[in-house]
Design a protein around this motif. Structure first.
Motif, PDB file in Angstrom:
ATOM      1  N   ARG A  84      21.335  39.865 -31.255  1.00 58.35           N
ATOM      2  CA  ARG A  84      20.243  40.723 -31.719  1.00 58.35           C
ATOM      3  C   ARG A  84      19.578  40.106 -32.952  1.00 58.35           C
ATOM      4  O   ARG A  84      18.349  40.125 -33.087  1.00 58.35           O
ATOM      5  CB  ARG A  84      20.766  42.122 -32.029  1.00 58.35           C
ATOM      6  CG  ARG A  84      19.647  43.148 -32.301  1.00 58.35           C
ATOM      7  CD  ARG A  84      20.204  44.538 -32.565  1.00 58.35           C
ATOM      8  NE  ARG A  84      21.018  45.009 -31.460  1.00 58.35           N
ATOM      9  CZ  ARG A  84      22.324  45.297 -31.546  1.00 58.35           C
ATOM     10  NH1 ARG A  84      22.951  45.139 -32.709  1.00 58.35           N
ATOM     11  NH2 ARG A  84      22.992  45.717 -30.508  1.00 58.35           N
ATOM     12  N   ARG A  85      20.374  39.521 -33.822  1.00 59.90           N
ATOM     13  CA  ARG A  85      19.809  38.874 -35.014  1.00 59.90           C
ATOM     14  C   ARG A  85      19.147  37.538 -34.667  1.00 59.90           C
ATOM     15  O   ARG A  85      18.119  37.179 -35.242  1.00 59.90           O
ATOM     16  CB  ARG A  85      20.914  38.661 -36.050  1.00 59.90           C
ATOM     17  CG  ARG A  85      21.495  39.962 -36.600  1.00 59.90           C
ATOM     18  CD  ARG A  85      22.563  39.706 -37.647  1.00 59.90           C
ATOM     19  NE  ARG A  85      23.078  40.974 -38.177  1.00 59.90           N
ATOM     20  CZ  ARG A  85      24.176  41.585 -37.718  1.00 59.90           C
ATOM     21  NH1 ARG A  85      24.868  41.022 -36.738  1.00 59.90           N
ATOM     22  NH2 ARG A  85      24.562  42.731 -38.229  1.00 59.90           N
ATOM     23  N   ALA A  86      19.747  36.798 -33.747  1.00 60.12           N
ATOM     24  CA  ALA A  86      19.241  35.457 -33.434  1.00 60.12           C
ATOM     25  C   ALA A  86      18.022  35.496 -32.526  1.00 60.12           C
ATOM     26  O   ALA A  86      17.075  34.721 -32.714  1.00 60.12           O
ATOM     27  CB  ALA A  86      20.345  34.631 -32.768  1.00 60.12           C
ATOM     28  N   VAL A  87      18.039  36.384 -31.559  1.00 58.71           N
ATOM     29  CA  VAL A  87      17.010  36.400 -30.516  1.00 58.71           C
ATOM     30  C   VAL A  87      16.026  37.545 -30.719  1.00 58.71           C
ATOM     31  O   VAL A  87      14.809  37.382 -30.538  1.00 58.71           O
ATOM     32  CB  VAL A  87      17.662  36.492 -29.119  1.00 58.71           C
ATOM     33  CG1 VAL A  87      16.596  36.523 -28.032  1.00 58.71           C
ATOM     34  CG2 VAL A  87      18.631  35.319 -28.895  1.00 58.71           C
ATOM     35  N   GLY A  88      16.550  38.708 -31.073  1.00 63.56           N
ATOM     36  CA  GLY A  88      15.687  39.869 -31.324  1.00 63.56           C
ATOM     37  C   GLY A  88      14.867  40.254 -30.114  1.00 63.56           C
ATOM     38  O   GLY A  88      15.374  40.357 -28.994  1.00 63.56           O
ATOM     39  N   GLU A  89      13.564  40.439 -30.337  1.00 64.82           N
ATOM     40  CA  GLU A  89      12.687  40.929 -29.276  1.00 64.82           C
ATOM     41  C   GLU A  89      12.152  39.811 -28.382  1.00 64.82           C
ATOM     42  O   GLU A  89      11.287  40.056 -27.546  1.00 64.82           O
ATOM     43  CB  GLU A  89      11.518  41.693 -29.902  1.00 64.82           C
ATOM     44  CG  GLU A  89      11.947  42.957 -30.651  1.00 64.82           C
ATOM     45  CD  GLU A  89      10.774  43.715 -31.231  1.00 64.82           C
ATOM     46  OE1 GLU A  89       9.631  43.210 -31.120  1.00 64.82           O
ATOM     47  OE2 GLU A  89      10.990  44.814 -31.799  1.00 64.82           O
ATOM     48  N   ARG A  90      12.665  38.599 -28.540  1.00 60.42           N
ATOM     49  CA  ARG A  90      12.200  37.501 -27.701  1.00 60.42           C
ATOM     50  C   ARG A  90      12.773  37.565 -26.290  1.00 60.42           C
ATOM     51  O   ARG A  90      12.354  36.820 -25.403  1.00 60.42           O
ATOM     52  CB  ARG A  90      12.534  36.159 -28.348  1.00 60.42           C
ATOM     53  CG  ARG A  90      11.806  35.936 -29.680  1.00 60.42           C
ATOM     54  CD  ARG A  90      11.985  34.513 -30.175  1.00 60.42           C
ATOM     55  NE  ARG A  90      11.320  34.314 -31.462  1.00 60.42           N
ATOM     56  CZ  ARG A  90      10.032  34.074 -31.619  1.00 60.42           C
ATOM     57  NH1 ARG A  90       9.247  34.021 -30.548  1.00 60.42           N
ATOM     58  NH2 ARG A  90       9.515  33.895 -32.817  1.00 60.42           N
ATOM     59  N   SER A  91      13.762  38.423 -26.074  1.00 62.63           N
ATOM     60  CA  SER A  91      14.268  38.647 -24.719  1.00 62.63           C
ATOM     61  C   SER A  91      14.670  40.105 -24.583  1.00 62.63           C
ATOM     62  O   SER A  91      14.803  40.826 -25.580  1.00 62.63           O
ATOM     63  CB  SER A  91      15.455  37.726 -24.407  1.00 62.63           C
ATOM     64  OG  SER A  91      16.641  38.181 -25.015  1.00 62.63           O
ATOM     65  N   ASN A  92      14.871  40.518 -23.355  1.00 65.20           N
ATOM     66  CA  ASN A  92      15.211  41.901 -23.038  1.00 65.20           C
ATOM     67  C   ASN A  92      16.662  42.180 -23.439  1.00 65.20           C
ATOM     68  O   ASN A  92      17.581  41.520 -22.951  1.00 65.20           O
ATOM     69  CB  ASN A  92      15.002  42.133 -21.535  1.00 65.20           C
ATOM     70  CG  ASN A  92      15.241  43.560 -21.137  1.00 65.20           C
ATOM     71  OD1 ASN A  92      16.365  44.044 -21.183  1.00 65.20           O
ATOM     72  ND2 ASN A  92      14.184  44.233 -20.714  1.00 65.20           N
ATOM     73  N   GLU A  93      16.852  43.158 -24.306  1.00 67.42           N
ATOM     74  CA  GLU A  93      18.202  43.449 -24.792  1.00 67.42           C
ATOM     75  C   GLU A  93      19.117  43.925 -23.674  1.00 67.42           C
ATOM     76  O   GLU A  93      20.322  43.637 -23.674  1.00 67.42           O
ATOM     77  CB  GLU A  93      18.164  44.480 -25.917  1.00 67.42           C
ATOM     78  CG  GLU A  93      19.509  44.684 -26.584  1.00 67.42           C
ATOM     79  CD  GLU A  93      19.414  45.439 -27.893  1.00 67.42           C
ATOM     80  OE1 GLU A  93      20.435  45.483 -28.619  1.00 67.42           O
ATOM     81  OE2 GLU A  93      18.335  45.980 -28.201  1.00 67.42           O
ATOM     82  N   ALA A  94      18.572  44.653 -22.689  1.00 64.01           N
ATOM     83  CA  ALA A  94      19.394  45.110 -21.570  1.00 64.01           C
ATOM     84  C   ALA A  94      19.923  43.920 -20.760  1.00 64.01           C
ATOM     85  O   ALA A  94      21.070  43.935 -20.287  1.00 64.01           O
ATOM     86  CB  ALA A  94      18.587  46.046 -20.673  1.00 64.01           C
ATOM     87  N   LEU A  95      19.108  42.883 -20.609  1.00 63.06           N
ATOM     88  CA  LEU A  95      19.568  41.687 -19.897  1.00 63.06           C
ATOM     89  C   LEU A  95      20.648  40.967 -20.701  1.00 63.06           C
ATOM     90  O   LEU A  95      21.618  40.457 -20.126  1.00 63.06           O
ATOM     91  CB  LEU A  95      18.403  40.744 -19.629  1.00 63.06           C
ATOM     92  CG  LEU A  95      17.463  41.099 -18.477  1.00 63.06           C
ATOM     93  CD1 LEU A  95      16.397  40.028 -18.326  1.00 63.06           C
ATOM     94  CD2 LEU A  95      18.234  41.259 -17.180  1.00 63.06           C
ATOM     95  N   ARG A  96      20.473  40.909 -22.014  1.00 61.95           N
ATOM     96  CA  ARG A  96      21.507  40.288 -22.838  1.00 61.95           C
ATOM     97  C   ARG A  96      22.814  41.063 -22.725  1.00 61.95           C
ATOM     98  O   ARG A  96      23.900  40.471 -22.662  1.00 61.95           O
ATOM     99  CB  ARG A  96      21.066  40.210 -24.303  1.00 61.95           C
ATOM    100  CG  ARG A  96      19.851  39.330 -24.544  1.00 61.95           C
ATOM    101  CD  ARG A  96      19.770  38.883 -26.000  1.00 61.95           C
ATOM    102  NE  ARG A  96      19.739  39.970 -26.958  1.00 61.95           N
ATOM    103  CZ  ARG A  96      18.635  40.494 -27.481  1.00 61.95           C
ATOM    104  NH1 ARG A  96      17.439  40.054 -27.075  1.00 61.95           N
ATOM    105  NH2 ARG A  96      18.705  41.446 -28.389  1.00 61.95           N
ATOM    106  N   ARG A  97      22.708  42.375 -22.679  1.00 63.31           N
ATOM    107  CA  ARG A  97      23.916  43.200 -22.550  1.00 63.31           C
ATOM    108  C   ARG A  97      24.585  42.978 -21.188  1.00 63.31           C
ATOM    109  O   ARG A  97      25.824  42.906 -21.092  1.00 63.31           O
ATOM    110  CB  ARG A  97      23.561  44.672 -22.733  1.00 63.31           C
ATOM    111  CG  ARG A  97      24.765  45.572 -22.960  1.00 63.31           C
ATOM    112  CD  ARG A  97      24.351  46.981 -23.341  1.00 63.31           C
ATOM    113  NE  ARG A  97      23.696  47.008 -24.640  1.00 63.31           N
ATOM    114  CZ  ARG A  97      22.438  47.421 -24.824  1.00 63.31           C
ATOM    115  NH1 ARG A  97      21.712  47.839 -23.785  1.00 63.31           N
ATOM    116  NH2 ARG A  97      21.913  47.430 -26.026  1.00 63.31           N
ATOM    117  N   ALA A  98      23.774  42.825 -20.148  1.00 65.12           N
ATOM    118  CA  ALA A  98      24.317  42.524 -18.818  1.00 65.12           C
ATOM    119  C   ALA A  98      25.039  41.184 -18.831  1.00 65.12           C
ATOM    120  O   ALA A  98      26.103  41.024 -18.215  1.00 65.12           O
ATOM    121  CB  ALA A  98      23.193  42.525 -17.785  1.00 65.12           C
TER     122      ALA A  98
END
Length: 599
Positions: A84-98
């Motif tokens: 969240r700190r490194a990428v933030g809004e540059r990718s979808n957080e739901a996909l990162r969580r998956a």
């Protein structure tokens, strides 16, 4: 089973077809096969492995079954906060969580059901180690070494590593081997290790064209290939995807493949998984998405032409937006080989971050932190070049730095320099002024940069770019350096040397938008039936940021797991009671005869 296209029947039916036999594609095919699907793996080149075969094979999976062995305190929650700190809004957080949820499952599942085996690297820091939630160890997995002799004649299918990363005519070495080889005259343990390596390689070369002890990316590809062949996945080499066939609902139901002028229409019941490596060698998209980056600077494998993207976009797929960069980068040096091919050497960590090294632009001035991650280094080169000519940049050292750390394709030791000097890859001079003249850069600027770095080496503090101030940067310095900062050392012992650096794209960050199951979604954000993407064909969940080692292979494995299993499950509901010949897709006795042509 490695087949030819002519050995398949027209309209042969498969549950899952995977386009691209790199690390992600081979993993997707394997996951689908483990779940009982009839799988066809299609590769456009003569080798399997893609750019994964060139890589270190590092796979970034937080909270895996192996992590606690070196870092029992890490957790998926820590990794989520870090991203969240490194990428933030540059990718979808739901996909990162998956990704974070399914990644450990993917590792456990593939290890339990195949020959693919990993271990946690004891010490491999996240690249953005200054951010809260980062770790120094436990998230970076590496494949166990693999004995290529187990593959028999199919060993020839694995894309060989970059020759400049091998020794003695094709002997692969990993970072542990390099340490032992450099210390073999100082340590009995290292001598034993080195003798064992050399003896094995000598035996290999009596029967094989190169060493069969596979490590890093080659080991991962070897293990995947062995597992796929054991499960009788059908593999087509030198085969091009010409078209995707859609049904009345707009979903993908088949394709046309072409090999050596032969064409076959293939029916797919579960799904087509695109894992062709990204857009990097697509001529039009490269010009628009990677402006100014010459294709000759790309160290990736040749198969990532983006042609499969054209077909997906034509039926409603779309590219992701908002990434930090459309590609991942590394500084590279370039040299013409004796056979006329071009060697592109990525400067990941062996030289530029060590004491006694600095990088300057055409004004002779430093313009970046030499110890930053290779991705940020490549981006910094391009950003600096917009103001001051910085491509190429110049990696400079002295006699001591060259002898101890090497310089690009020039190995440590300081010997065998004549060929590199003769073809201009390496520049040597007795003074800094002479070196500047040979490079065509400003002499006063270079002299000033060297004077400043020498002062910083004495104090341990880089007042210009804060080199050596993070755990990641210091890890890539010299652990045996006696100065106050393992990344900073003086430059002053003639002769002086330099190589030219260019920003090389090592993989695509922008790709097709997909959901948490790897399903490609259209402009309406709804899945396109039967179409999946993983690896560099899928929009990066890292948003074009490179927070740690293996952040392409980690998501590649994870979404291969999600896509492969979803496509296999989809096929189970659609599978028809086809006759055995139609189910296998093989056209009788032609398979055995044509197989010999490929092998």
């Amino acid at each position: 089973m490695v087949e030819t296209l002519s050995s398949l029947q027209q309209h042969a039916t498969f549950d899952v077809v995977v386009i691209g036999a790199g690390g992600a594609g081979m993993s997707a095919a394997l996951f689908a096969a483990i779940d009982g699907a009839r799988v066809l793996l299609v590769e456009s080149t003569e080798y399997v492995g893609g750019t994964t075969a060139y890589s270190a094979g590092t796979t970034w999976i937080p909270a895996s079954m192996h992590g606690p062995s070196v870092n029992p305190d890490d957790s998926s929650a820590n990794a989520e906060a870090f991203l969240r700190r490194a990428v933030g809004e540059r990718s979808n957080e739901a996909l990162r969580r998956a990704f974070l949820q399914a990644g450990p499952q993917a590792v456990a599942h593939i290890e339990a059901n195949s020959d693919v085996k990993y271990r946690a690297r004891p010490f491999h820091p996240d690249y953005l180690s200054e951010l809260e939630g980062s770790t120094l160890r436990g998230r970076a997995l590496e494949p166990l070494a693999f004995d290529g002799r187990k593959l028999g004649k199919q060993f020839a299918l694995i894309r060989p590593p970059i020759p400049e990363f091998t020794v003695l005519g094709g002997m692969m070495v990993d970072r542990d081997d390099v340490g032992h080889l450099l210390n073999m005259t100082k340590s009995l343990k290292s001598l034993r290790h080195a003798v064992k390596l050399l003896a094995r390689h000598a035996c290999d070369r009596m029967s094989w064209p190169r060493g069969t002890r596979l490590v890093m990316g080659n080991a991962l590809i070897g293990r995947l290939l062995h597992s796929l062949l054991t499960r009788e996945v059908t593999v087509l080499m030198n085969t091009r995807l010409e078209s995707l066939h859609t049904g009345a609902s707009g979903g993908v139901e088949g394709m046309t493949l072409c090999q050596y002028g032969q064409r076959r229409q293939i029916t797919v019941t579960g799904g087509v998984i695109l894992a062709s490596g990204g857009f990097n060698r697509h001529p039009q998209r490269r010009r628009t998405m990677l402006p100014g980056a010459d294709p000759s600077w790309c160290p990736g494998a040749p198969g990532h032409t983006g042609s499969a993207h054209d077909l997906a976009l034509a039926i409603g797929a779309r590219y992701g937006e908002g990434a930090l960069s459309n590609a991942f980068w590394a500084p590279v040096s370039v040299r013409k080989r004796s056979d006329g091919t071009t060697a592109v050497f990525p400067h990941f960590l062996m030289d530029r971050g060590k004491p006694g090294m600095l990088v300057v632009n055409q004004q002779g001035k430093r313009f970046l932190n030499e110890n930053t991650s290779y991705h940020l280094f490549g981006i910094a080169m391009q950003e600096a070049h917009r103001k001051t000519p910085s491509v190429p940049a110049y990696l400079v050292t002295d006699a001591q730095g060259l002898r101890k750390h090497g310089l690009g394709m020039v190995r440590p030791g300081g010997k065998g320099l004549a060929p590199f000097l003769a073809d201009g890859y390496l520049t040597r001079a007795d003074t800094l002024d002479e070196l500047a003249a040979k490079l065509g850069i400003d002499a006063s600027g270079l002299a000033d940069s060297v004077a400043r770095i020498n002062e910083y080496a004495r104090t341990g503090v880089d007042e210009d770019f804060q080199r050596g101030t993070t755990d990641y940067q210091r890890a890539n310095g010299d652990p045996n350096w006696q100065g106050p900062n393992p990344c900073l050392g003086p430059i002053g012992r003639a002769p002086f040397y330099a190589v030219r650096l260019y920003p090389g794209d090592i993989g695509a960050a922008t790709g097709l938008v997909a959901d948490a199951k790897g399903r490609v979604v259209g402009r309406d954000d709804q899945p396109i039936g039967g179409l999946y993407a993983c690896g560099n064909d899928m929009q990066s969940v890292m948003g074009g940021v490179y927070p740690g080692p293996g952040i392409t292979l980690g998501p590649g494995l994870t979404f291969a797991y999600l896509a492969g299993r979803d496509a296999a499950a989809r096929a189970k509901g659609a599978r028809s009671d086809a006759a055995p010949a139609a189910s296998s897709g093989l056209a009788g006795g032609a398979a055995g005869r044509d197989k010999e042509k490929i092998l």
